[in-house]
Design an enzyme around this catalytic site. Structure first.
Site, mmCIF file in Angstrom:
data_model
loop_
_atom_site.group_PDB
_atom_site.id
_atom_site.type_symbol
_atom_site.label_atom_id
_atom_site.label_comp_id
_atom_site.label_asym_id
_atom_site.label_seq_id
_atom_site.Cartn_x
_atom_site.Cartn_y
_atom_site.Cartn_z
ATOM 1 C CE1 TYR A 1 6.633 6.204 7.758
ATOM 2 C CE2 TYR A 1 8.451 6.889 9.147
ATOM 3 C CZ TYR A 1 7.450 7.196 8.254
ATOM 4 O OH TYR A 1 7.259 8.499 7.861
ATOM 5 C CG ASP B 1 0.693 1.825 11.918
ATOM 6 O OD1 ASP B 1 1.712 2.542 11.895
ATOM 7 O OD2 ASP B 1 -0.198 1.876 11.030
ATOM 8 C CE LYS C 1 1.181 3.186 3.671
ATOM 9 N NZ LYS C 1 2.102 3.921 2.823
#
Ligand code: KE4
Length: 429
Positions: free
Chosen positions: A143, A238, A266
């Site tokens: 994702y 990523d 994050k």
């Protein structure tokens, strides 16, 4: 008698789609009303009914230092009094870019944005702009945020025909997103053979954590590095989850494989809306205003979010020197080993550092297929049993468990005990 979370959920559903601002928070796959959170401190999170939980969601990764870290809060409060947003460059953005580059040297040039989705969307546009090619390879089960081209998975088994997995994404957008299988070199080779000279980049979660945690097989990341180089395509890591999580320098430091572009989110924002993408000066020189790949944002480099990021990275840099990452790995390993001991072959536990997942399957989970073999009903039972015992886990089998620097040994032991109670209850049935 409805508790406050139930009442708030009913009200929220009248004004917010599904009552939440991000789907996984709705607890759909665990069949329970989501907890509405009142506050959090350290390793604990408290719902609006005053219940206390040991938190292993950690806001889906950012809170590696624990909630409401006193230095981060102190610096954010101070920054707030100087103003919340200017829409102009500040010294702090340069300081954060310096810290990112110090931790992740491949990011010679960094652009700050407001979410991981935005970082990925921008990095892919840079890869397309740099190579002049349109096609992108991603992996089923990985994702990368909700930009149109990333909400795509393989069609019925075909690896190259892709169909959107969200309504509202035109099939035309999907056709440039090619789907490979995580940990399957052959699936990647086939795409390059079938799309010679057309692939701009491969984007990968170097440690997959959105099908649950799945570790890269020996040589897999190195292979991606080789095949992208051989085909003049870019490799994008990523690292929104792995960045500063599995080591200070992320997966690229941990595995010694250097991508062309990296996306962060994050932890880099310390829990505030901040993310980043970056790579070599040469590649990033094409980003506007220095180049002709356009990307912009009103709140990009927001001074409050940047302050939270700076203090967080500084604490991690200092922490690393004092063995922080070894301690995080010890905690993660202890939990993983304990769960294996208690639940045996009913589960597969994948762990790296302070990132782990408990899969309810007797298979070894090494890719999307084996991750999907998990019994999501069993996971829901485990989730609810643990929540009832004060342990707050991700409400989905296909998410990760995050351990912070402030989860104490006693709390971890309490967590393991809760697993034992769950197992005992299960065996009684
Ligand atoms: P955001 O746009 O949610 O900040 O980041 C998107 C993203 C990009 N790349 C990776 C590897 C990610 O894991 C994410 C977002 N992660 C999810 C949890 N697995 C965020 C939680 C949610 O969607 O509510």
């Amino acid at each position: 008698m409805k508790n406050k979370s139930e009442k708030l959920f009913e009200k929220s559903k009248k004004l917010i789609p599904g009552g939440v601002n991000s789907p996984v928070r709705a607890y759909k796959s665990v069949g329970r009303t989501p907890l509405f959170i009142d506050h959090a401190k350290g390793s604990k999170i408290y719902d609006v009914d005053g219940n206390e939980y040991i938190d292993y969601v950690c806001s889906w990764g950012p809170m590696i230092l624990g909630h409401a870290n006193k230095e981060v809060i102190r610096d954010v409060k101070r920054a707030c009094s100087a103003g919340l947003s200017f829409g102009a460059p500040t010294k702090k953005e340069y300081i954060l870019a310096q810290l990112i580059n110090r931790c992740i040297p491949s990011m010679e040039n960094v652009r700050l944005v407001s979410s991981g989705t935005e970082a990925v969307m921008s990095a892919i546009r840079v890869a397309r702009g740099y190579t002049g090619r349109d096609k992108v390879v991603k992996f089923r089960g990985c994702y990368h945020g909700h930009s149109d081209g990333m909400l795509v998975k393989a069609g019925s088994g075909a690896l190259t025909d892709s169909t959107p997995d969200s309504a509202g994404v035109p099939v035309d957008f999907a056709k440039n997103t090619l789907i490979a299988e995580y940990n399957d070199k052959e699936s990647v080779k086939r795409l390059f053979d079938e799309n010679k000279g057309e692939i701009a980049c491969v984007i990968v979660e170097p440690v997959a954590a959105n099908m649950g945690v799945v570790l890269p097989k020996e040589g897999f990341l190195e292979y991606l590095r080789e095949i992208t180089k051989a085909n003049n395509a870019l490799l994008i890591f990523d690292e929104v989850i792995t960045g500063f999580r599995i080591s200070l320098g992320g997966a690229q430091e941990y595995y010694g494989v250097t991508p062309d572009l990296t996306t962060l989110g994050k932890i880099v924002g310390g829990g505030m809306p901040l993310a980043a993408y970056g790579g070599s000066k040469e590649i990033m020189s094409i980003v506007a205003p220095s180049g002709d790949v356009y990307q912009a944002g009103t709140l990009s480099g927001n001074p409050i979010a940047v302050t939270a990021g700076i203090t967080t990275l500084k604490l991690l840099i200092v922490g690393k020197k004092k063995g922080l990452y070894e301690k995080l790995d010890e905690k993660g390993r202890y939990i993983a080993d304990s769960v294996r001991e208690v639940l045996g072959d009913k589960v597969c536990v994948n762990q790296i550092g302070s990132l782990l997942s408990v899969f309810f399957t007797d298979k070894s989970v090494t890719d999307y297929e084996t991750a999907l073999s998990s019994d999501t009903e069993k996971y829901a039972g485990y989730f609810n049993s643990m929540l009832d015992q004060g342990i707050y886990l991700a409400p989905s089998q296909f998410e990760a468990m995050f351990v912070s620097a402030v989860h104490s040994d006693a709390e971890i032991k309490k967590t393991v005990n809760a697993v034992k109670n769950y197992s005992y209850e299960e065996d009684k049935i």
